[in-house]
Scaffold this motif. Structure first.
Motif, PDB file in Angstrom:
ATOM      1  N   MET B   1     -36.974-111.979 -34.531  1.00  0.00           N
ATOM      2  CA  MET B   1     -37.672-110.657 -34.820  1.00  0.00           C
ATOM      3  C   MET B   1     -38.503-110.371 -33.560  1.00  0.00           C
ATOM      4  O   MET B   1     -39.178-111.366 -33.100  1.00  0.00           O
ATOM      5  CB  MET B   1     -38.375-110.804 -35.803  1.00  0.00           C
ATOM      6  N   GLN B   2     -38.254-109.167 -33.245  1.00  0.00           N
ATOM      7  CA  GLN B   2     -39.261-108.738 -31.792  1.00  0.00           C
ATOM      8  C   GLN B   2     -40.639-108.744 -32.437  1.00  0.00           C
ATOM      9  O   GLN B   2     -41.019-108.202 -33.577  1.00  0.00           O
ATOM     10  CB  GLN B   2     -38.730-107.529 -31.493  1.00  0.00           C
ATOM     11  N   LYS B   3     -41.460-109.205 -31.455  1.00  0.00           N
ATOM     12  CA  LYS B   3     -42.976-108.970 -31.809  1.00  0.00           C
ATOM     13  C   LYS B   3     -43.793-108.214 -30.528  1.00  0.00           C
ATOM     14  O   LYS B   3     -43.036-108.109 -29.306  1.00  0.00           O
ATOM     15  CB  LYS B   3     -43.722-110.352 -31.555  1.00  0.00           C
ATOM     16  N   GLU B   4     -44.717-107.528 -31.150  1.00  0.00           N
ATOM     17  CA  GLU B   4     -45.386-106.704 -30.031  1.00  0.00           C
ATOM     18  C   GLU B   4     -46.678-107.514 -29.637  1.00  0.00           C
ATOM     19  O   GLU B   4     -47.263-107.878 -30.501  1.00  0.00           O
ATOM     20  CB  GLU B   4     -45.891-105.405 -30.526  1.00  0.00           C
ATOM     21  N   VAL B   5     -46.856-107.922 -28.677  1.00  0.00           N
ATOM     22  CA  VAL B   5     -47.790-108.793 -28.215  1.00  0.00           C
ATOM     23  C   VAL B   5     -48.809-108.075 -27.073  1.00  0.00           C
ATOM     24  O   VAL B   5     -48.459-107.623 -26.275  1.00  0.00           O
ATOM     25  CB  VAL B   5     -47.401-109.983 -27.588  1.00  0.00           C
ATOM     26  N   LEU B   6     -50.137-108.271 -27.625  1.00  0.00           N
ATOM     27  CA  LEU B   6     -51.265-107.466 -26.633  1.00  0.00           C
ATOM     28  C   LEU B   6     -51.981-108.708 -26.208  1.00  0.00           C
ATOM     29  O   LEU B   6     -52.614-109.646 -26.777  1.00  0.00           O
ATOM     30  CB  LEU B   6     -52.036-106.875 -27.801  1.00  0.00           C
ATOM     31  N   TYR B   7     -52.112-108.843 -24.721  1.00  0.00           N
ATOM     32  CA  TYR B   7     -52.482-110.039 -23.990  1.00  0.00           C
ATOM     33  C   TYR B   7     -53.406-109.667 -22.858  1.00  0.00           C
ATOM     34  O   TYR B   7     -53.510-108.728 -22.400  1.00  0.00           O
ATOM     35  CB  TYR B   7     -51.819-111.133 -23.760  1.00  0.00           C
ATOM     36  N   CYS B 140     -54.122-116.985 -20.363  1.00  0.00           N
ATOM     37  CA  CYS B 140     -53.712-115.777 -21.224  1.00  0.00           C
ATOM     38  C   CYS B 140     -54.308-115.862 -22.717  1.00  0.00           C
ATOM     39  O   CYS B 140     -54.136-117.218 -23.086  1.00  0.00           O
ATOM     40  CB  CYS B 140     -52.323-115.644 -21.113  1.00  0.00           C
ATOM     41  N   LEU B 141     -55.048-114.952 -23.117  1.00  0.00           N
ATOM     42  CA  LEU B 141     -55.114-114.978 -24.602  1.00  0.00           C
ATOM     43  C   LEU B 141     -54.460-113.935 -25.297  1.00  0.00           C
ATOM     44  O   LEU B 141     -54.435-112.875 -24.905  1.00  0.00           O
ATOM     45  CB  LEU B 141     -56.732-114.640 -24.874  1.00  0.00           C
ATOM     46  N   ALA B 142     -53.384-114.273 -26.298  1.00  0.00           N
ATOM     47  CA  ALA B 142     -52.734-113.288 -26.793  1.00  0.00           C
ATOM     48  C   ALA B 142     -52.855-112.880 -28.241  1.00  0.00           C
ATOM     49  O   ALA B 142     -53.066-113.927 -29.075  1.00  0.00           O
ATOM     50  CB  ALA B 142     -51.228-113.737 -26.551  1.00  0.00           C
ATOM     51  N   PHE B 143     -52.766-111.668 -28.522  1.00  0.00           N
ATOM     52  CA  PHE B 143     -53.005-111.519 -30.229  1.00  0.00           C
ATOM     53  C   PHE B 143     -51.594-110.514 -30.544  1.00  0.00           C
ATOM     54  O   PHE B 143     -50.819-110.100 -29.754  1.00  0.00           O
ATOM     55  CB  PHE B 143     -53.867-110.075 -30.239  1.00  0.00           C
ATOM     56  N   ASP B 144     -51.289-110.961 -31.840  1.00  0.00           N
ATOM     57  CA  ASP B 144     -50.091-110.450 -32.398  1.00  0.00           C
ATOM     58  C   ASP B 144     -50.315-108.829 -32.908  1.00  0.00           C
ATOM     59  O   ASP B 144     -51.507-108.615 -33.906  1.00  0.00           O
ATOM     60  CB  ASP B 144     -49.470-111.085 -33.538  1.00  0.00           C
ATOM     61  N   ALA B 145     -49.750-107.877 -32.091  1.00  0.00           N
ATOM     62  CA  ALA B 145     -50.116-106.481 -32.360  1.00  0.00           C
ATOM     63  C   ALA B 145     -49.042-105.680 -33.006  1.00  0.00           C
ATOM     64  O   ALA B 145     -48.849-104.667 -33.141  1.00  0.00           O
ATOM     65  CB  ALA B 145     -50.758-105.795 -31.210  1.00  0.00           C
ATOM     66  N   THR B 170     -49.627-104.988 -22.940  1.00  0.00           N
ATOM     67  CA  THR B 170     -48.761-105.037 -24.283  1.00  0.00           C
ATOM     68  C   THR B 170     -47.411-105.300 -23.841  1.00  0.00           C
ATOM     69  O   THR B 170     -46.796-104.870 -22.825  1.00  0.00           O
ATOM     70  CB  THR B 170     -48.915-103.842 -25.177  1.00  0.00           C
ATOM     71  N   LYS B 171     -46.697-106.144 -24.521  1.00  0.00           N
ATOM     72  CA  LYS B 171     -45.409-106.695 -24.126  1.00  0.00           C
ATOM     73  C   LYS B 171     -44.497-106.948 -25.459  1.00  0.00           C
ATOM     74  O   LYS B 171     -45.102-107.518 -26.542  1.00  0.00           O
ATOM     75  CB  LYS B 171     -45.339-107.750 -23.335  1.00  0.00           C
TER      76      LYS B 171
END
Lengths: 427, 173
Positions: B1-7, B140-145, B170-171
């Protein structure tokens, strides 16, 4: 609190324990055989054990300083005072030397001219195993060690009082440390050959010196852990944290395994080679000292291996006290097993029991006389334990007496800040 | 599943550690942290529980010890007894070096396989790297967005830049 105060009730307690030791030694002397073998072998056993702890403390200091270690700075005063025990150690071993010259004891087979006269193997080894070399080796080597200990302690104390920002004291300390490493590493082997291995004068093992030094090392670490915890319990050394305890525990754990590795390497090669004059050493111990023999492995390998394997046990005071007591007694037990069987042999031969056949066979045949229980030889008895407590009290009295005269924490050591911030887990 | 990551990317690990503590204080859900080298105190700051990998190591080691010892016992007493150098068939001292080595082998290989399995790393897996500079000099500090609302996103972005991140991206991974 960085200034240790040796309170009078501690002094009285330790003096009482020393008194117990003296009473036990006198009692041993009285109930002994005509040669006083039990008394003298106990004296040798404890002198070698505690002098070795002092030597290892100095060696550890030298190795850590040379390796730019910082974490140990908060506990280095304990090792510095331990290493000063080399000076009383010289006196203790001097008593053994006097005993050899005055024929007060028969600890060493090779020191007996009558035994050497009819024994080809002892004659072959007499170039090294003789009274002169024993005396010169002990006095010179132990003297050099004691000089290093005294010198390094003095530099360290001077640093406390007049330390400067150019670290000149620390640099000098570093030179003496680096110089001591090769000196200590080579000479310790010679002293162990003379003091311990030459008791079984017919037998030799090239691994023996390493094995005995590893035994000293673990004993020194165990005693250090106990002293640190004792001082902390009294409210001293607040800055020594569980992180320092963890590292001391790692050394105790690692060197317990190192000791086992050397013990096993020595045992397996001799077992596998199956040469009679080598296997007799273990045959004797397996036949007549089975509890000591296997107990040695349980105390010094199985117990520390499984207790200290986990991270958290090395950070708990209770577990560390228990393990350190096991290890300290365990390595004392190990030295008992190194010293007593050979001494018993020699004594039986001198007393004329089982010495029929003479020479080589006589030495072996004497072993069969030990097939029954002999108090103080087959197992350490209460008198041995009392003597041990006496020597331990002497060691601690000396150490606390020296510790009182200096600051517990070296205030001007350049690595003090690093040691205060030492963190190993959980980071 | 694709995740959108904000880091956010940080230049210094001390700044990163402070940012992690702040994020946990304000109950933000950190997805993961990536560093080019092991940072002391990171797992403590992130509140991760202690790894249980070492327990598996002990179990593998114990299995290895038993395997080696019982196999040699079976071979030399039941299957193919041979006398070596006049020793008994069941020569325990001779078994110990091999038992030790198989213990180490089982513990080491077992822990590596377990670790790679937990991390989802197998031959042929292409790991999703958020930013290649994470393997060099960025922290890197990443949040799941993925399911975040617009306000939550701007809160995350605001947090990252205010806590010292030099870049915020965002990636989709």
């Amino acid at each position: 609190m960085n200034q240790f105060a040796f309170e009078s009730k501690q002094k009285i307690f330790l003096l009482g324990a020393m008194g117990l030791g003296v009473v036990c030694m006198v009692l041993t002397f009285l109930v002994d055989d005509p040669l006083h073998t039990r008394f003298w072998s106990n004296f040798l056993h404890n002198s070698v054990f505690f002098t070795g702890i002092a030597f290892v403390s100095l060696f550890v200091l030298a190795a850590f300083t040379t390796a730019y270690s910082g974490w140990h700075t908060l506990v280095k005063r304990i090792w510095e005072t331990y290493s000063l025990f080399l000076i009383p150690g010289l006196i203790l071993m001097g008593v053994i030397i006097l005993g050899i010259w005055g024929h007060f004891h028969h600890l060493y087979h090779w020191a007996d001219p009558a035994a050497v006269a009819e024994d080809e193997i002892l004659q072959g080894k007499s170039a090294f195993l003789n009274k002169n070399w024993y005396t010169i080796g002990t006095v010179v080597i132990l003297g050099i060690w004691a000089y290093f200990a005294w010198r390094m302690h003095r530099i360290s104390v001077q640093e406390d009082l007049q330390g400067t920002s150019d670290f000149s004291h620390h640099r000098r300390y570093r030179y003496w440390s680096a110089a001591f490493l090769p000196v200590g590493a080579f000479t310790s082997a010679a002293l162990i050959w003379q003091w311990v291995m030459s008791i079984d004068a017919h037998w030799y093992s090239t691994l023996f010196a390493w094995y005995a030094t590893a035994s000293w090392f673990v004993a020194a670490m165990a005693l250090t852990i106990l002293t640190v915890i004792f001082l902390k319990a009294l409210g001293y050394m607040e800055e020594v944290s569980t992180n320092h305890l963890h590292d001391l525990g790692k050394y105790a754990f690692a060197f317990s395994i190192f000791w086992t590795y050397l013990w096993f390497s020595q045992y397996m090669l001799i077992w596998y080679g199956n040469v009679g004059e080598e296997t007799i050493y273990f045959r004797e111990r397996l036949d007549h000292y089975p509890t000591m023999f296997y107990g040695n492995l349980i105390l010094n390998f199985v117990a520390p291996f499984f207790i200290l394997m986990r991270n958290d046990t090395k950070r708990k005071f209770g577990t560390m006290v228990l393990t350190s007591i096991i290890l300290l007694l365990g390595h004392w037990w190990d030295f008992f097993l190194m010293i007593k069987p050979g001494v018993y042999h020699t004594a039986q031969e001198v007393l004329g029991h089982g010495a029929h056949g003479g020479g080589e066979t006589g030495h072996d045949a004497a072993g069969h006389a030990a097939s029954t229980f002999h108090a103080g030889f087959t197992m350490p008895g209460l008198l041995e334990l009392g003597t041990f407590i006496g020597f331990l009290a002497l060691f601690l009295y000396f150490v606390f007496n020296r510790l009182e005269k200096v600051s517990l924490i070296p205030p001007n050591d350049p690595y003090l800040a690093e040691s205060k911030h030492h963190t190993v887990w959980p980071y | 599943m694709q995740k959108e990551v904000l880091y956010g990317l940080y230049d210094d690990e001390e700044v990163l550690l402070k940012a992690i503590s702040r994020a946990r204080e304000s109950h933000m859900n950190i997805m993961d942290v990536f560093t080019p080298f092991p940072v002391h105190g990171l797992e403590h700051a992130m509140g991760l529980s202690e790894s249980r990998l070492h327990i598996s190591g002990f179990v593998y080691g114990a299995i290895g010890a038993l395997t080696a010892f019982l196999f040699m016992t079976w071979v030399f007493t039941r299957d193919w007894p041979i006398i070596f150098g006049g020793k008994p068939y069941w020569s325990v001292p001779a078994f110990i070096p091999i038992t030790f080595e198989v213990t180490v082998l089982f513990a080491a290989v077992g822990m590596v396989v377990t670790f790679y399995t937990i991390c989802g790393m197998w031959p042929g897996v292409k790991p999703a790297v958020l930013d290649e500079r994470i393997t060099d000099d960025k922290f890197c500090l990443a949040f799941d967005a993925t399911h975040s609302t617009e306000e939550e996103r701007s809160a995350m972005e605001g947090f990252l830049s205010s806590s010292g991140a030099s870049e915020v991206h965002t990636k989709n991974v």
